[in-house]
Scaffold this motif. Structure first.
Motif, PDB file in Angstrom:
ATOM      1  N   PHE A   1      -3.356   9.170 -11.603  1.00  0.00           N
ATOM      2  CA  PHE A   1      -2.234   9.972 -12.033  1.00  0.00           C
ATOM      3  C   PHE A   1      -2.523  11.432 -11.752  1.00  0.00           C
ATOM      4  CE2 PHE A   1      -1.806   6.073 -14.244  1.00  0.00           C
ATOM      5  CZ  PHE A   1      -0.433   5.886 -14.400  1.00  0.00           C
ATOM      6  N   ASP A   2      -1.500  12.119 -11.246  1.00  0.00           N
ATOM      7  CA  ASP A   2      -1.632  13.538 -10.970  1.00  0.00           C
ATOM      8  C   ASP A   2      -1.011  14.290 -12.139  1.00  0.00           C
ATOM      9  OD1 ASP A   2      -1.597  16.094 -10.053  1.00  0.00           O
ATOM     10  OD2 ASP A   2      -0.934  15.584  -8.016  1.00  0.00           O
ATOM     11  N   VAL A   3      -1.853  14.983 -12.914  1.00  0.00           N
ATOM     12  CA  VAL A   3      -1.349  15.664 -14.108  1.00  0.00           C
ATOM     13  C   VAL A   3      -0.361  16.753 -13.742  1.00  0.00           C
ATOM     14  CG1 VAL A   3      -3.374  15.177 -15.507  1.00  0.00           C
ATOM     15  CG2 VAL A   3      -3.345  17.226 -14.099  1.00  0.00           C
ATOM     16  N   ARG A   4      -0.443  17.234 -12.495  1.00  0.00           N
ATOM     17  CA  ARG A   4       0.489  18.290 -12.091  1.00  0.00           C
ATOM     18  C   ARG A   4       1.863  17.731 -11.772  1.00  0.00           C
ATOM     19  NH1 ARG A   4      -3.470  20.462  -7.638  1.00  0.00           N
ATOM     20  NH2 ARG A   4      -3.822  18.229  -7.616  1.00  0.00           N
ATOM     21  N   SER A   5       1.996  16.390 -11.766  1.00  0.00           N
ATOM     22  CA  SER A   5       3.281  15.780 -11.435  1.00  0.00           C
ATOM     23  C   SER A   5       3.845  15.051 -12.649  1.00  0.00           C
ATOM     24  CB  SER A   5       3.097  14.804 -10.269  1.00  0.00           C
ATOM     25  OG  SER A   5       2.542  15.477  -9.175  1.00  0.00           O
ATOM     26  N   SER A   6       3.574  15.579 -13.845  1.00  0.00           N
ATOM     27  CA  SER A   6       4.081  15.013 -15.102  1.00  0.00           C
ATOM     28  C   SER A   6       3.741  13.551 -15.271  1.00  0.00           C
ATOM     29  CB  SER A   6       5.610  15.189 -15.155  1.00  0.00           C
ATOM     30  OG  SER A   6       5.936  16.547 -15.011  1.00  0.00           O
ATOM     31  N   GLY A   7       2.524  13.191 -14.901  1.00  0.00           N
ATOM     32  CA  GLY A   7       2.068  11.824 -15.087  1.00  0.00           C
ATOM     33  C   GLY A   7       2.547  10.863 -14.020  1.00  0.00           C
ATOM     34  N   ARG A   8       3.312  11.331 -13.041  1.00  0.00           N
ATOM     35  CA  ARG A   8       3.793  10.439 -11.984  1.00  0.00           C
ATOM     36  C   ARG A   8       2.629   9.971 -11.142  1.00  0.00           C
ATOM     37  NH1 ARG A   8       4.702  11.133  -6.755  1.00  0.00           N
ATOM     38  NH2 ARG A   8       6.296   9.916  -5.699  1.00  0.00           N
ATOM     39  N   ARG A   9       2.570   8.656 -10.911  1.00  0.00           N
ATOM     40  CA  ARG A   9       1.444   8.130 -10.147  1.00  0.00           C
ATOM     41  C   ARG A   9       1.615   8.458  -8.677  1.00  0.00           C
ATOM     42  NH1 ARG A   9       0.905   2.001 -10.363  1.00  0.00           N
ATOM     43  NH2 ARG A   9       2.062   2.017  -8.421  1.00  0.00           N
ATOM     44  N   VAL A  10       0.569   8.972  -8.086  1.00  0.00           N
ATOM     45  CA  VAL A  10       0.568   9.187  -6.641  1.00  0.00           C
ATOM     46  C   VAL A  10      -0.640   8.496  -6.071  1.00  0.00           C
ATOM     47  CG1 VAL A  10       1.774  11.404  -6.791  1.00  0.00           C
ATOM     48  CG2 VAL A  10      -0.708  11.371  -6.810  1.00  0.00           C
TER      49      VAL A  10
ATOM     50  N   GLU B   1       0.842  -1.206   0.000  1.00  0.00           N
ATOM     51  CA  GLU B   1       0.000   0.000   0.000  1.00  0.00           C
ATOM     52  C   GLU B   1       0.876   1.255   0.000  1.00  0.00           C
ATOM     53  OE1 GLU B   1      -3.242   1.051   0.078  1.00  0.00           O
ATOM     54  OE2 GLU B   1      -3.829  -0.938  -0.567  1.00  0.00           O
ATOM     55  N   MET B   2       1.924   1.258   0.822  1.00  0.00           N
ATOM     56  CA  MET B   2       2.790   2.442   0.911  1.00  0.00           C
ATOM     57  C   MET B   2       3.450   2.730  -0.434  1.00  0.00           C
ATOM     58  SD  MET B   2       4.520   2.618   4.692  1.00  0.00           S
ATOM     59  CE  MET B   2       5.120   0.945   4.893  1.00  0.00           C
ATOM     60  N   LEU B   3       3.884   1.668  -1.113  1.00  0.00           N
ATOM     61  CA  LEU B   3       4.534   1.887  -2.410  1.00  0.00           C
ATOM     62  C   LEU B   3       3.522   2.314  -3.469  1.00  0.00           C
ATOM     63  CD1 LEU B   3       7.313  -0.834  -2.671  1.00  0.00           C
ATOM     64  CD2 LEU B   3       7.234   1.287  -1.380  1.00  0.00           C
ATOM     65  N   ASP B   4       2.312   1.739  -3.425  1.00  0.00           N
ATOM     66  CA  ASP B   4       1.252   2.150  -4.360  1.00  0.00           C
ATOM     67  C   ASP B   4       0.909   3.622  -4.182  1.00  0.00           C
ATOM     68  OD1 ASP B   4       1.014  -0.240  -5.623  1.00  0.00           O
ATOM     69  OD2 ASP B   4      -0.778  -0.906  -4.552  1.00  0.00           O
ATOM     70  N   MET B   5       1.057   4.125  -2.973  1.00  0.00           N
ATOM     71  CA  MET B   5       0.716   5.523  -2.682  1.00  0.00           C
ATOM     72  C   MET B   5       1.888   6.474  -2.957  1.00  0.00           C
ATOM     73  SD  MET B   5      -1.512   4.897   0.786  1.00  0.00           S
ATOM     74  CE  MET B   5      -1.874   6.615   1.096  1.00  0.00           C
ATOM     75  N   GLY B   6       2.981   5.933  -3.507  1.00  0.00           N
ATOM     76  CA  GLY B   6       4.088   6.798  -3.904  1.00  0.00           C
ATOM     77  C   GLY B   6       5.083   7.103  -2.808  1.00  0.00           C
ATOM     78  N   PHE B   7       5.177   6.250  -1.789  1.00  0.00           N
ATOM     79  CA  PHE B   7       6.045   6.532  -0.642  1.00  0.00           C
ATOM     80  C   PHE B   7       7.430   5.877  -0.736  1.00  0.00           C
ATOM     81  CE2 PHE B   7       2.045   7.264   2.002  1.00  0.00           C
ATOM     82  CZ  PHE B   7       2.263   8.627   2.106  1.00  0.00           C
ATOM     83  N   MET B   8       7.792   5.289  -1.877  1.00  0.00           N
ATOM     84  CA  MET B   8       9.069   4.579  -1.982  1.00  0.00           C
ATOM     85  C   MET B   8      10.252   5.468  -1.588  1.00  0.00           C
ATOM     86  SD  MET B   8      10.918   1.900  -2.682  1.00  0.00           S
ATOM     87  CE  MET B   8      10.648   0.659  -3.951  1.00  0.00           C
ATOM     88  N   ASP B   9      10.322   6.683  -2.142  1.00  0.00           N
ATOM     89  CA  ASP B   9      11.448   7.583  -1.845  1.00  0.00           C
ATOM     90  C   ASP B   9      11.488   7.933  -0.360  1.00  0.00           C
ATOM     91  OD1 ASP B   9      12.064   7.514  -4.508  1.00  0.00           O
ATOM     92  OD2 ASP B   9      11.194   9.476  -4.984  1.00  0.00           O
ATOM     93  N   ASP B  10      10.314   8.202   0.213  1.00  0.00           N
ATOM     94  CA  ASP B  10      10.256   8.553   1.635  1.00  0.00           C
ATOM     95  C   ASP B  10      10.749   7.401   2.502  1.00  0.00           C
ATOM     96  OD1 ASP B  10       9.157  10.912   0.838  1.00  0.00           O
ATOM     97  OD2 ASP B  10       7.134  10.507   1.547  1.00  0.00           O
ATOM     98  N   ILE B  11      10.297   6.183   2.181  1.00  0.00           N
ATOM     99  CA  ILE B  11      10.694   5.002   2.959  1.00  0.00           C
ATOM    100  C   ILE B  11      12.202   4.798   2.866  1.00  0.00           C
ATOM    101  CG2 ILE B  11      10.504   2.481   3.106  1.00  0.00           C
ATOM    102  CD1 ILE B  11       7.589   2.840   2.077  1.00  0.00           C
ATOM    103  N   GLN B  12      12.741   4.922   1.663  1.00  0.00           N
ATOM    104  CA  GLN B  12      14.180   4.749   1.489  1.00  0.00           C
ATOM    105  C   GLN B  12      14.961   5.802   2.276  1.00  0.00           C
ATOM    106  OE1 GLN B  12      14.297   4.785  -2.840  1.00  0.00           O
ATOM    107  NE2 GLN B  12      14.686   2.579  -2.898  1.00  0.00           N
ATOM    108  N   SER B  13      14.482   7.055   2.240  1.00  0.00           N
ATOM    109  CA  SER B  13      15.150   8.134   2.978  1.00  0.00           C
ATOM    110  C   SER B  13      15.157   7.851   4.477  1.00  0.00           C
ATOM    111  CB  SER B  13      14.449   9.475   2.713  1.00  0.00           C
ATOM    112  OG  SER B  13      14.501   9.797   1.346  1.00  0.00           O
ATOM    113  N   ILE B  14      14.016   7.360   4.982  1.00  0.00           N
ATOM    114  CA  ILE B  14      13.915   7.081   6.417  1.00  0.00           C
ATOM    115  C   ILE B  14      14.794   5.903   6.814  1.00  0.00           C
ATOM    116  CG2 ILE B  14      12.326   6.287   8.242  1.00  0.00           C
ATOM    117  CD1 ILE B  14      10.106   7.894   6.673  1.00  0.00           C
TER     118      ILE B  14
END
Length: 538
Positions: free
Chosen positions: A446-455, A155-168
């Motif tokens: 997809f958030d069009v304001r994020s250049s198609g990046r899925r959030v 769920e966390m990765l589907d919601m776009g949290f991969m970078d945050d998890i890696q940073s933490i």
């Protein structure tokens, strides 16, 4: 299945487990707890409703020394609802040992969280965005963390949290114990596990059917404003011996219990704001039959074990499949059959299908009970009461009057009048309940304001967002359609003003809070400036 006594746990934890109503471990607990107590890294593949929280919570609490004054354990969750739910269970498991835990999530005043952090919690349960916020403010330090749990990692990765998890995780000491739990094992989860886990054990528990087969499950599709009348008819039609009705919030429980009392039902409410004495008093009445309808929140009903509950009614659809399983599990116990009804508004059908998918159980659709069915149900119940009284042979003193009445009046009319008297008059009192926002199945968009990046996002039914104003129920019930308050996201941040005006629609008030404006920061909320109408889930 193993009992919890077989795991070698300390008495204070066993006492907490017993008071929560648990006896035997579930499959995921039986496999996870021994490995976790040895400090082995592991990947647990299990659906919600299988006892995951206790699977990692029990060994976690067992390992922590009570005198510890540092953050030694970190649990990451995708949403604030799950963070609150996990924190509740961790709190119950560790209460007799004296373990201090704290949920950290967006949508709650950050200043309040900073004050709570000064009490030196040993376990932090948080959503990735708000955790990073505290790390950047230096109000949370991870230098001493010994155990990390990633709950519902997919769920966390589907919601776009991969970078945050890696940073933490890069800020946590490399010499640590890591447990990852996920319902599915896509490639990105495997990549995360390879990066941060050391020779993990893979535990897989995929139940054939999560929900109990002895429970007859059905749902009624209806509008929010129809719910109370439907509930009244359902109680009359089904005539439950003991029923538990679940509401989503404390406000809902209070309003519903009061409304049922006004209509003449023996009902009382149970939620987290009641004192222990009040809780005990309500439960005593429910157990001895002084009241036959208990209205409760999920949190209040956790661990309840009352024999003889014949019906569970989900007045509001639960947040997740795990809660659904816990709710309906209050009935159908000790080999007895039970009945579970669920009210579903049209916008919540997708969320119901998600529950069916996870529990692997088809829930049958049934029509709204008619007034005629409700009246017939009440009459049947009264007739059964009369027949039960006949079986008891304790009515001899009334025979004389009965003979006299039969000599003067027609027997059919006499019994009909007696049935009417015993059935009672339904009190036709107008009831208005404050509406709850509909549950929506989680949708990838997809958030069009994020250049198609899925959030991550929560679509309403089949749409991919849409105007949130259209998600409001119809008029009445004290709705405030003209207000400028915001709709909260699942993890606490806001979708933007209801009135369509411009504003920090996806990012809260980042300028005032000193945060970046990455779209994945949606669980930051708006800190102390948040004025959203959030749902109270305890």
């Amino acid at each position: 299945m193993k009992t919890f006594q077989e795991f070698g746990l300390e008495p204070k934890i066993l006492r907490a487990i017993t008071e929560m109503g648990f006896e035997e471990s579930t499959p995921i607990q039986e496999k996870t707890i021994p490995l976790a107590m040895e400090g082995r890294d592991l990947i647990g593949q299990a659906q919600t409703g299988t006892g995951k929280t206790a699977a990692f919570g029990v060994p976690l609490i067992h390992k922590i020394a009570i005198q510890e004054e540092r953050i030694v354990a970190l649990i990451m969750c995708p949403t604030r609802e799950l963070a609150i739910q996990v924190a509740e269970e961790i709190g119950k498991l560790g209460r007799f040992k004296g373990i201090r835990s704290l949920p950290i999530y967006g949508g709650q005043d950050i200043v309040k969280q900073i004050r709570a952090l000064k009490k030196k919690p040993q376990i932090i349960i948080g959503t990735p965005g708000r955790l990073l916020d505290h790390i950047n403010r230096k109000t949370i330090k991870l230098d001493d963390v010994q155990t990390v749990v990633l709950d519902e990692a997919d769920e966390m990765l589907d919601m776009g949290f991969m970078d945050d998890i890696q940073s933490i995780l890069k800020l946590v000491p490399a010499e640590r114990h890591t447990m990852l739990f996920s319902a599915t094992m896509p490639s990105n989860i495997q990549k995360l596990a390879q990066q941060f886990l050391r020779n993990p054990e893979h535990i897989s528990v995929i139940p054939k059917q999560v929900s109990a087969p002895l429970i007859d499950q059905a749902y009624i599709e209806l509008n929010e404003r129809q719910k109370f009348e439907a509930l009244s008819r359902l109680i009359d039609m089904e005539s439950p011996d003991l029923a538990i009705i679940f509401g989503r919030t404390k406000r809902r429980v209070d309003e519903l219990a009061e409304a049922l009392q006004k209509r003449g039902y023996a009902a009382e409410g149970l939620h987290g704001d009641l004192s222990q004495n009040q809780r005990d008093n309500v439960m005593r009445k429910f157990r001895d039959g002084s009241i036959d309808v208990l209205v409760a929140t999920d949190v209040a009903a956790r661990g309840l074990d009352v024999s003889g509950v014949t019906h569970v009614i989900n007045f509001d659809l639960p947040q997740d499949p795990e809660s659904y399983v816990h709710r309906i599990g209050r009935t159908g116990r000790a080999g007895k059959e039970g009945t579970a009804w669920t009210f579903v508004t049209p916008r919540e059908i997708d969320h119901l299908h998600l529950i069916e998918k996870v529990t692997r159980h088809k829930i049958n659709k049934k029509p709204l009970p008619s007034i005629a069915e409700a009246i017939e149900g009440k009459q049947k119940m009264t007739a059964e009461r009369i027949l039960d009284a006949m079986q008891s042979d304790a009515y001899g003193e009334f025979k004389g009057v009965a003979i006299q009445l039969l000599e003067q009046y027609d027997s059919v009319n006499l019994i009909a009048a007696a049935l009417k008297l015993l059935t009672g008059e339904k009190k036709e009192i107008e009831i208005e309940l404050t509406p709850e926002e509909p549950m929506r199945a989680r949708k990838k968009k997809f958030d069009v304001r994020s250049s198609g990046r899925r959030v991550g996002g929560y679509g309403s039914g089949g749409s991919s967002g849409g105007d949130r104003r259209n998600d409001r129920p119809g008029g009445g019930y004290g709705s405030s359609s003209g207000s400028n308050s915001r709709y909260p996201r699942k993890d606490g941040s806001n979708y933007g003003p209801r009135d369509g005006s411009s504003g920090s629609s996806y990012r809260g008030n980042s300028s005032s809070e000193g945060r970046s404006s990455s779209p994945r920061e949606r669980d930051y909320g708006s800190g102390s400036r948040d004025r959203s109408k959030t749902t109270n889930n305890s």
